[in-house]
Design an enzyme around this catalytic site. Structure first.
Site, short mmCIF file in Angstrom:
data_model
loop_
_atom_site.label_atom_id
_atom_site.label_comp_id
_atom_site.label_asym_id
_atom_site.label_seq_id
_atom_site.Cartn_x
_atom_site.Cartn_y
_atom_site.Cartn_z
CE LYS A 76 -4.51 -1.32 1.62
NZ LYS A 76 -5.56 -1.11 2.61
CB ALA A 137 -2.63 5.05 14.90
N GLY A 139 -2.96 1.02 9.21
CA GLY A 139 -3.32 1.37 7.84
C GLY A 139 -4.77 1.79 7.68
CE1 TYR A 238 -13.84 -9.07 5.83
CE2 TYR A 238 -13.04 -6.85 6.21
CZ TYR A 238 -12.94 -8.07 5.57
OH TYR A 238 -11.93 -8.28 4.68
N GLY A 259 -18.27 -3.63 9.58
CA GLY A 259 -17.13 -3.34 8.71
C GLY A 259 -17.27 -3.92 7.32
P1 NAD Z 1 -2.56 -2.58 11.08
O1 NAD Z 1 -1.72 -3.76 11.44
O2 NAD Z 1 -2.04 -1.59 10.13
O3 NAD Z 1 -2.96 -1.80 12.43
C1 NAD Z 1 -3.34 -2.49 13.59
C2 NAD Z 1 -3.80 -1.48 14.65
O4 NAD Z 1 -4.34 -2.23 15.76
C3 NAD Z 1 -2.68 -0.62 15.23
O5 NAD Z 1 -3.21 0.68 15.48
C4 NAD Z 1 -2.34 -1.31 16.56
O6 NAD Z 1 -1.80 -0.40 17.51
C5 NAD Z 1 -3.72 -1.76 16.98
N1 NAD Z 1 -3.72 -2.88 17.93
C6 NAD Z 1 -3.30 -4.14 17.69
N2 NAD Z 1 -3.46 -4.88 18.81
C7 NAD Z 1 -3.99 -4.06 19.76
C8 NAD Z 1 -4.39 -4.21 21.12
N3 NAD Z 1 -4.28 -5.40 21.73
N4 NAD Z 1 -4.90 -3.16 21.76
C9 NAD Z 1 -5.04 -1.96 21.15
N5 NAD Z 1 -4.68 -1.75 19.86
C10 NAD Z 1 -4.16 -2.77 19.19
O7 NAD Z 1 -3.95 -3.19 10.56
P2 NAD Z 1 -5.05 -2.51 9.59
O8 NAD Z 1 -4.75 -2.88 8.21
O9 NAD Z 1 -5.17 -1.09 9.97
O10 NAD Z 1 -6.35 -3.33 10.02
C11 NAD Z 1 -6.96 -3.15 11.29
C12 NAD Z 1 -8.28 -3.93 11.31
O11 NAD Z 1 -9.17 -3.35 10.35
C13 NAD Z 1 -8.14 -5.39 10.92
O12 NAD Z 1 -9.01 -6.15 11.71
C14 NAD Z 1 -8.58 -5.43 9.47
O13 NAD Z 1 -9.16 -6.68 9.10
C15 NAD Z 1 -9.65 -4.34 9.47
N6 NAD Z 1 -9.85 -3.71 8.15
C16 NAD Z 1 -11.10 -3.66 7.68
C17 NAD Z 1 -11.35 -3.05 6.47
C18 NAD Z 1 -12.76 -3.00 5.95
O14 NAD Z 1 -12.96 -2.70 4.77
N7 NAD Z 1 -13.74 -3.24 6.80
C19 NAD Z 1 -10.30 -2.48 5.73
C20 NAD Z 1 -9.01 -2.55 6.26
C21 NAD Z 1 -8.79 -3.16 7.47
#
Ligand code: NAD
Length: 290
Positions: A76, A137, A139, A238, A259
């Site tokens: 990304k 915070a 992606g 989701y 989601g």
């Molecule tokens: P990422 O790895 O970039 O970010 C993970 C985030 O979760 C970070 O901010 C981290 O600090 C936090 N985190 C992880 N464990 C934690 C804990 N125990 N306590 C508090 N914070 C915690 O991941 P991402 O790509 O941002 O994805 C995050 C979630 O969003 C995933 O579940 C992913 O499946 C979902 N997502 C959904 C969509 C959608 O279209 N619905 C799109 C992208 C991501």
């Protein structure tokens, strides 16, 4: 999978997704269903491409005059160096999930935040002037933050752990606060009193961390007592569709948004950029069991 009624011929056009691991993605189901419904002679295929093969893959797609593609992790941010230009939201969030090829000019943008805005607005009206609490915070969170700030949210309080994401989060929060009319702040998620107070004052709460995702579906960052009636609660997670956060929110009379809608609407926004057409959402919803 959609039943393809249009034969694949020499005229069939390709749209792709470059990421790894990615075989689980719902995107082929979403886009191929939409192509089929609209009678478009296009096919959406996924390729397992990581950062090592990305430049070659982009050059190949460009040489083949492929109209567009999605990228997901780990590409990304890495994709940006191979593009000619990026959208305002990508300038703020530093990520791309969609590339459009206009006769050899490659433009990158992120539709993740657009997917979030659309999902929220469908359920609760415009986000203009709304106060948002955003958990995470990573992606997904930063893409949502950038789009929500551009689209007129008045205040966004980002809560994150003081982990590997913190320094980049601070940089993005400061940039988006400066570059938009939205007031953006970064908070420590372990400060329970601060989190509680911000949720109490908020219109919208979104979990954009991975907390609550299978196999840890019994975890949630917010206590039920900290939620209030009328609060819009959206969980980016989701899988499962009904997360513990959404179950708690439902009990408190919140407006709950899954989601899966963000997922669908980010796809619809990419589809529009590539084809100029609106995705036939009712049909696609049925195909993905929504
Ligand atoms: P990422 O790895 O970039 O970010 C993970 C985030 O979760 C970070 O901010 C981290 O600090 C936090 N985190 C992880 N464990 C934690 C804990 N125990 N306590 C508090 N914070 C915690 O991941 P991402 O790509 O941002 O994805 C995050 C979630 O969003 C995933 O579940 C992913 O499946 C979902 N997502 C959904 C969509 C959608 O279209 N619905 C799109 C992208 C991501």
């Amino acid at each position: 999978m959609a039943d393809r009624k249009i034969p694949i011929t020499g005229h069939t056009e390709l749209i792709t997704l470059l990421a790894t691991p990615i075989r689980h993605s719902l995107s082929p189901t979403i886009h191929n269903a939409a192509f089929e419904k609209l009678g478009m002679d296009k096919v959406y295929l996924v390729f397992e491409v990581g950062q090592d093969g990305l430049e070659d893959a982009v050059n190949g797609l460009k040489a083949m005059q492929v109209r567009g593609w999605n990228v997901s992790m780990p590409n990304k941010t890495a994709i940006i160096q191979y593009l000619d230009q990026v959208s305002p939201v990508t300038k703020l969030c530093g990520a791309v999930n969609t590339v459009v090829n206009d006769n050899g000019v490659l433009t990158g943008t992120s539709t993740d935040g657009t997917g979030w805005v659309h999902a929220i607005e469908e359920n609760s009206g415009s986000i203009k002037g709304k106060k948002v609490v955003l958990l995470g915070a990573g992606g997904a969170a930063i893409a949502i933050l950038a789009q929500a700030a551009l689209d007129g949210a008045s205040e966004i309080a980002v809560f994150n752990k003081n982990d590997a994401f913190w320094d980049r989060a601070m940089e993005k929060v400061q940039l988006i606060d400066q570059e938009t009319d939205c007031h953006v702040t970064l908070h420590d998620i372990d400060d329970q009193a601060d989190l509680k107070a911000c949720i109490e004052a908020a219109d919208i709460l979104t979990n954009a961390t991975s907390v609550g995702m299978k196999p840890h579906e019994d975890t949630c960052l917010v206590e039920e007592e900290d939620l209030h009636e009328g609060l819009v609660v959206m969980d980016c997670v989701y899988n499962p569709k009904d997360t513990l956060l959404l179950k708690r929110a439902k009990k408190k009379g919140c407006i709950c948004v899954s989601g899966i809608y963000m997922m669908l609407y980010q796809g619809a926004a990419s589809f529009k950029l590539w084809t100029g057409e609106d995705m036939p959402l009712d049909y696609v919803r049925e195909k993905i069991g929504l």
